[in-house]
Design a protein around this motif. Structure first.
Motif, short mmCIF file in Angstrom:
data_model
loop_
_atom_site.label_atom_id
_atom_site.label_comp_id
_atom_site.label_asym_id
_atom_site.label_seq_id
_atom_site.Cartn_x
_atom_site.Cartn_y
_atom_site.Cartn_z
N PHE A 1160 0.89 -1.16 0.00
CA PHE A 1160 0.00 0.00 0.00
C PHE A 1160 0.93 1.22 0.00
O PHE A 1160 1.42 1.64 1.05
CB PHE A 1160 -0.88 -0.05 1.25
N ASN A 1161 1.16 1.78 -1.19
CA ASN A 1161 2.23 2.76 -1.36
C ASN A 1161 1.75 4.19 -1.17
O ASN A 1161 0.65 4.56 -1.58
CB ASN A 1161 2.84 2.62 -2.76
N VAL A 1162 2.62 4.99 -0.57
CA VAL A 1162 2.45 6.44 -0.42
C VAL A 1162 1.05 6.75 0.10
O VAL A 1162 0.23 7.39 -0.58
CB VAL A 1162 2.72 7.18 -1.75
N VAL A 1163 0.78 6.28 1.30
CA VAL A 1163 -0.53 6.51 1.92
C VAL A 1163 -0.75 8.01 2.08
O VAL A 1163 0.11 8.74 2.57
CB VAL A 1163 -0.60 5.79 3.28
N LYS A 1164 -1.91 8.44 1.68
CA LYS A 1164 -2.19 9.89 1.65
C LYS A 1164 -3.04 10.34 2.83
O LYS A 1164 -2.64 11.20 3.60
CB LYS A 1164 -2.91 10.21 0.34
N SER A 1165 -4.23 9.77 3.01
CA SER A 1165 -5.14 10.27 4.04
C SER A 1165 -6.12 9.18 4.46
O SER A 1165 -6.34 8.21 3.73
CB SER A 1165 -5.90 11.50 3.56
N LEU A 1166 -6.70 9.40 5.65
CA LEU A 1166 -7.77 8.55 6.15
C LEU A 1166 -8.99 9.43 6.34
O LEU A 1166 -8.90 10.50 6.95
CB LEU A 1166 -7.36 7.90 7.48
N LEU A 1167 -10.13 8.98 5.80
CA LEU A 1167 -11.33 9.81 5.83
C LEU A 1167 -12.47 9.06 6.50
O LEU A 1167 -12.68 7.86 6.26
CB LEU A 1167 -11.74 10.21 4.40
#
Length: 1333
Positions: A1160-1167
């Motif tokens: 799971f690459n370059v995790v950006k955000s959790l919403l």
């Protein structure tokens, strides 16, 4: 004479079995050696050379001592000292040149040669230790000297190779006394005229003996007709406060002391008064009482006294003493009231040494002093009424008497009196004449029961009386004549009971009657007893109206008996004084007493040990959370438990004690008052408040004053307008305000230098027309709590003010964390001797790695106590109070030397010894019924070692308390080599209290839970963090931005990758919703990868993984159904490369395999909730994301991140990477115990009486849960209908591909427990697209 010089003399009555003339000097003269032969008596003698006259110590006359004809327990030796003498010691010796000596014996005393009184050691032990050979002398010094003329020894044990042999001596000195007898119609009046001289202590004392159990002993009265009296009631002395001579309904009981005082033995009563405080003493027991203030000063009143011309016809059963001074006339009445009162009886019995201060009134009467007036028949000698009683002490006791030949068939007449503490026991049994059958007269449930049976068939069964086990004398009369049978109980007393029957057969006894029980070996089987044996006393026994002579029975000239004590009543009141502490209720049988501790807040055999903890800190370390608790500050000490609020939401644990006004209160001035006074009444007593403050590390109290044109303290040079009182008692005047230092006459702004007017030190002293305030915390413990306020500047026009005094708040427990570390086996701490004679409780905590060691030891000459760890799994409490060494032990299933804290609590009292280790069952050892009870220690108390410096303890001991008092180990350890104060390392024991990934952090005094890594909050990371989401609510948690990655490019690639690329995820959350479909959680990536958790339109849970941007997302569907039902559900997801574990609630774990094992690459955000930016979500889920989420989300955790907790608990903007849009309301909707998450409220209630340590709260119940349930059902039905319709309209075919599950390469972590299952489902979605319409 002015009013201030007129006073009332308050009497003191002192009565005791061991007291006589005042001022004992040396009293050890030999009393027996010079007595004539006529002074010696015995039950029998072996020969003339073994006569009792030869039983003189160290003499060789005759056969060298006394020996009876038969050596058995029926023998006795008696000595007449010629007159009443003070006896202080007894010495015994065996018969000279023989193998005959006593090993144990009973010692009896008497004034008349009848009605013997047994000498008892420690008020319980009857037998005394004798000799071990024929020549040595064993002298026993009486603990309490006794006054008697006759002495009798009863052998209990003797040399088994010889016979009974005895020589003796007694030691003492002459005893002088003045004695008089009153016959129930006579009295003595003492009048003294002259100037009243008020003594600092007023004392009146007398000794009395009587066969009556009620009567007035003393009465004092003032002009307001308010008086008090000492009354003999039920064989006890009661101190009453009442009006005049009448027993009005308003009488108030002040004290009740003594018991069984109608035993025709001398008793000493004392009432000693200092102003309005009096000490009432009956024999050796004293109770202090406070009289009302009205007794402190008495006014002048003329009184005319008239002595009755003729004695009252009422038989006296009391002593009356009246003392008062009016116009310098002192009058004291003995034997009767000055004014006849039909509610009181006159005294009938003997009085001795009636004294007021240094005046012996009987001596004055005998010398015909003009100040003394005698009325009626008064004799200056003790004319005693002869009453011979028999004691049935044990299970082998019985009395066998021959029956009396009746004048006619079916005639029976038996009467007697008895007293006992037992509810059951056989009084009389006999076979019936002629008709056959058996008669039993016995006690059952404290009632008298007559039972006649023949051949197993009940012929007669009647009952009479009730409550007959109260220790009082009760009369019984059984008569049968001419077919009519009557049984009566206390017929001559008020409230007597009579039962009648008309049997169809004659009731007459055969030749044998058995009282109390039956012979153990009854060959002829003439006596059968299916009931308990009787234990008690019997007197005035008559058969066919002929009195039975018990002396003839003793001489074995009449009947037969076993194990009886004749010519005495050996009843003991084990509840007087009561051994039950802390208001425990005492009840008893003949051999034991029992304490009812219910509703007392204490437990144990004597209600000694508190069931509550001593502080809020202690409750916290038991795993409790905030709430109302009962706190017992001094443990087993005299202070009662106190209900307090324990606030455990802060890093410190606060104890809050409220008063009657903690709200902001407006001052309403009165036109007549220049100042406004406020009195504060706390829920805790003065002693409790002082103890709480003393034992706490820190205390504080908020004090605020809101003002407009109302000055507070003025300048430091001026007189303050207002002040407050604080500290112990009623408090001391304090001239400073909250936030300032004591004695400064300043407020907080004066200390900080920011007052409105720089020339004043309080904001209110600026006298501003605008509202302002002076507020702050008072933290100087010597000035706490605030007792009252005095507010002064409130009367001027335009003045307005309000004040607030907050609750007293304290934190820390000096007792709980007081610890010492023992480095060597030879190291120890020593303290003064422990005094726990009758009740000793010791508690402490320890931790060690050593296999054994002594925690505590205290020695006496013979007695001792010791607590030790004898092995790695066993704790032993050993002791000796004179009955021989005993021990109680507890074995642990696990090792105790595990370097974790363990708790030990031991208790020894007159009933039992007990030992409790941690939460293991308590081990107990019952004490002998008539054994030694006093623990007598005299050495130093050793902690962590022994006097011999062997088997010392290596490790830590803390919170050591002896009878509720804490020993300061740290203070003593600072000056003791080999011992260090304090002991760190608490997380090993208390770490498990930190739940849900919380971390335990060490503190000097305890620990705290760091909930940073946890999605939970609270003192133990136990409180769920939940929120109500609306459709417009959005929570966004942003991981590292791309530019942050470029800045960290110098770091090793693996570290950068680990920050943003994941090969595993741990996800958990709880939710509650009725929305379907609904997006629960979405994690996005800069490379168009994502993880989504959602509820599909079929109310099932789906997990969607897209780890390769070029492929479709893989859909993992759970078998769990109906997840949109409005109930709380918990979901846990764990991925390790291509293996995914999913668990919903408590259902079996579901296992899945992904087709890709990428990262799971370059995790950006959790919403969470609504996703407002379409670029943040995959197009396949865009429509669903735009709908938002309606419901509850709780404890959301993604790896080590808790986004919902950060959004709710941190101030807006405090965490830049957390953005909240729309309404987000914190709620307890995620609580598993809340049926209605939108409205939950707790109110304080009484603490848990079982001592479990849990606060009791009352949840306010409403009908909202029921209404909500109905609405949920309706909504669910509508949703189900829509789902069916949608399924028919938009049915499509879905295919799934099954794959074999790969074995996980890692074991399940404890942080994410899963239920194991044998079956596993592996599914990935071939077509990830869904239409949410």
């Amino acid at each position: 004479m002015d009013a201030d010089s007129v006073w009332i003399l308050v009497p003191v009555l002192l009565v005791s079995f061991s007291s006589g003339t005042l001022g004992e000097d040396v009293c050890d003269n030999a009393l027996v050696s010079h007595l004539p032969p006529s002074a010696f008596y015995s039950s029998s003698q072996l020969s003339s050379s073994h006569a009792p006259v030869f039983a003189k110590l160290n003499r060789r006359d005759g056969a060298g001592g006394w020996s009876p004809l038969i050596s058995d327990s029926y023998q006795w030796l008696e000595v007449d000292l010629g007159q009443r003498t003070r006896i202080t010691a007894v010495a015994t010796q065996g018969r000279y040149g023989s193998s005959d000596w006593l090993t144990s014996y009973l010692l009896m005393f008497s004034d008349t040669g009848h009605n013997w009184k047994q000498y008892r050691l420690e008020d319980s032990i009857g037998s005394l230790t004798g000799n071990s050979n024929a020549d040595s002398v064993v002298q026993y010094k009486l603990q309490k000297s006794t006054i008697a003329r006759f002495l009798r020894l009863l052998p209990l044990g003797w040399n088994p190779r010889g016979r009974i042999g005895l020589r003796l001596e007694t030691y003492g000195c002459p005893y002088t006394s003045e004695v008089m007898s009153l016959d129930g119609g006579s009295d003595l009046v003492y009048r003294w005229s002259g100037e009243a001289r008020r003594a600092p202590v007023e004392v009146v004392s007398l000794k009395f003996k009587s066969l009556r159990n009620c009567g007035v002993l003393l009465h004092a009265e003032g002009p307001s007709r308010l008086g008090f009296s000492l009354e003999l009631e039920g064989g006890k002395v009661r101190l009453l406060l009442r009006e005049a001579w009448t027993s009005s309904p308003g009488s108030r009981n002040l004290a009740l002391l003594g018991s069984l005082l109608d035993d025709q033995q001398w008793h000493l009563v004392t009432l000693e008064c200092h102003s309005t405080r009096c000490n009432l003493t009956v024999d050796q027991h004293t109770e202090t009482v406070d009289l009302p203030p009205a007794f402190d000063r008495w006014h002048i009143q003329q009184v005319v006294e008239e002595t009755p011309s003729s004695p009252s016809s009422v038989v006296l059963t009391h002593v009356i003493l009246i003392v008062y001074v009016m116009f310098g006339v002192f009058q004291l009445s003995v034997g009767a009231l000055p004014t006849p009162d039909p509610g009181s009886k006159k005294f009938q019995g003997c009085l001795e040494n009636v004294a007021y201060n240094d005046q012996n009134l009987i001596e004055l009467a005998r010398r015909s002093d003009r100040q003394v007036t005698l009325t009626g028949n008064v004799t200056f000698a003790c004319a005693e009424q002869l009453s011979v009683a028999v004691t049935f002490p044990g299970p082998r006791s019985f009395l066998h008497l021959p029956g009396v030949t009746a004048a006619a068939p079916g005639v029976l007449s038996v009467s007697f009196q008895f007293r006992t503490w037992n509810e059951a026991g056989l009084l009389l049994t006999s076979e019936l004449a002629r008709q056959g059958g058996v008669l039993w007269l016995y006690l059952s449930e404290a009632r008298l029961r007559l039972h006649i049976e023949k051949g197993g068939r009940v012929l007669l069964d009647i009952r009479a009386g009730s409550g007959l086990n109260d220790g009082q004398w009760h009369s019984v009369e059984l008569k049968s004549r001419r077919g009519h049978l009557t049984i009566s109980v206390d017929k001559d007393e008020g409230g007597g009971s009579i039962a009648h029957s008309n049997p169809l057969f004659p009731v007459g006894t055969e030749k044998n009657l058995f009282f109390g029980g039956c012979p153990v070996e009854d060959v002829k089987q003439e006596c059968r007893n299916p009931f308990n044996t009787f234990q008690g006393c019997i007197r005035q026994l008559s058969l066919d109206q002929q009195q039975v002579d018990f002396i003839l029975v003793q001489q074995q000239k009449l009947g037969n008996y076993s194990d009886l004590l004749i010519d005495m009543c050996g009843i003991i009141d084990r509840c007087s004084p009561s051994r039950c502490e802390h208001t425990g209720r005492c009840s008893q049988s003949w051999t034991h007493f029992h304490c009812n501790c219910s509703d007392s807040g204490y437990s144990g055999a004597t209600c000694h040990s508190s069931v509550y903890e001593q502080s809020c800190e202690a409750y916290k370390h038991n795993g409790n959370t905030s709430g109302y608790f009962y706190v017992d500050v001094d443990g087993s000490g005299p202070l009662k438990p106190q209900l307090v609020y324990c606030n455990m939401t802060d890093e410190n644990t606060w104890m809050e004690i409220h008063h009657n006004n903690t709200e902001l209160t407006t001052v309403t001035p009165s036109g007549a008052e220049h100042r406004h006074s406020v009195q504060l009444d706390y829920t805790a007593s003065e002693e409790q408040l002082s103890a709480i403050i003393r034992h706490s590390d820190h205390c504080e109290q908020e004090l605020s004053y809101h003002c407009r044109k109302s000055r507070l303290l003025n300048t430091p040079e001026g007189s303050p307008f207002s002040w407050w009182l604080g500290g112990a008692g009623s408090g001391r005047r304090q001239n400073y305000w909250g936030g300032a230092q004591p004695g400064s006459q300043q407020c907080a702004c004066g200390l900080q230098g920011d007052c409105l007017d720089p020339q004043h030190y309080c904001n209110c002293d600026a006298d501003s027309a605008e509202w302002t305030e002076d507020s702050g915390l008072l933290s100087h413990k010597d000035s706490l709590p605030v007792r009252s306020l005095v507010l002064g500047d409130i009367q001027r026009p335009g003045s307005e003010a309000a004040y607030r005094v907050g609750p007293l708040r304290c934190h820390g427990d000096k007792n709980l964390w007081n610890a010492a570390f023992f480095d060597k086996e030879t190291s120890y701490l020593h303290f003064p001797t422990f005094h726990g004679e009758l009740s000793a409780e010791i508690s402490f905590m320890f931790k060690t790695t050593a296999p054994f060691g002594v925690f505590l030891e205290n020695l006496g000459i013979r007695d001792f106590i010791r607590i030790e760890m004898s092995s790695p799994s066993r704790v032993v409490f050993s002791f000796d109070v004179g009955n021989g060494p005993l021990e109680v032990q507890v074995e642990s299933s696990g090792p105790l030397n595990d370097d974790r804290w363990h708790r030990v609590r031991v208790e020894r009292n007159v009933k039992e010894a007990s030992l409790r280790l941690d939460a293991l069952p308590t081990a107990t050892l019952e004490a002998p019924a008539d054994g030694h009870v006093h623990l007598q220690l005299n050495s130093q108390l050793f902690i962590g070692g022994t006097a011999s410096r062997q088997k010392g303890f290596r490790g830590c001991i803390r919170a050591l308390q002896l009878n509720g008092a804490t020993l300061d180990l740290e203070e003593r350890a600072r000056i003791t080599p080999g011992v260090a104060p304090g002991c760190p390392g608490h997380c090993g024991t208390y770490g498990p209290l930190c739940r849900n990934h919380g971390r335990c952090l060490e503190r000097n005094n305890g620990f705290r839970c760091d909930c940073g890594p946890s999605a939970y909050a609270g003192v133990f990371c136990h409180s769920e963090v939940s929120a109500i989401f609306k459709p417009a609510t959005s929570v966004r948690y942003t991981f590292k931005e791309p530019y942050e990655l470029s800045r960290n490019i110098s770091a090793p690639p693996s570290s950068v990758l680990s920050d943003v690329s994941l090969r595993a995820e741990n996800v958990s959350l709880s939710f509650r919703t009725s929305q379907s479909p609904a997006l629960l959680l979405y994690v996005s990536s800069y490379q168009r990868q994502y993880l989504a958790l959602l509820i599909n339109k079929h109310d099932k849970l789906e997990v969607r993984y897209k780890l390769q941007s070029s492929r479709e997302a893989e859909v993992l569907r759970s078998r769990s159904k109906n997840l949109a039902d409005g109930r709380l559900h918990t979901v846990t997801i764990r991925r390790t490369t291509d293996v995914v574990y999913l668990q919903v609630d408590q259902y079996a774990r579901e296992d899945f395999n992904l087709t890709s094992d990428g990262e799971f690459n370059v995790v950006k955000s959790l919403l969470l909730g609504r996703i407002n930016d379409p670029n943040d979500v995959d197009p396949d889920l865009a429509r669903l994301a735009s709908l938002g989420f309606s419901g509850c989300l709780s404890v959301v955790r993604f790896n080590g991140v808790s986004p919902l907790k950060d959004a709710l608990l941190q101030p807006q903007g405090a965490i830049p990477h957390v953005v909240v849009v729309g309404p987000l309301l914190r709620s307890n909707c995620g609580s598993t115990t809340s049926l209605n998450p939108y409205a939950a409220h707790n109110t304080p209630h009484q603490s848990d009486p079982s001592g479990s340590g849990q606060p009791l709260v009352n949840a306010i119940r409403t009908d909202s849960a029921l209404i909500g349930g109905v609405i949920a059902v309706v909504i669910f039905a509508m949703a189900a209908g829509l789902a069916v319709t949608a399924k028919l309209l938009y049915r499509r075919k879905e295919t799934y591909r099954n794959q074999e599950v790969k074995d996980a390469k890692q074991e399940d972590s404890q942080d994410f427990p899963f239920n194991h299952q044998t079956d596993s489902q592996n599914a990935t979605g071939q077509n990830p697209k869904e239409y949410f319409i």
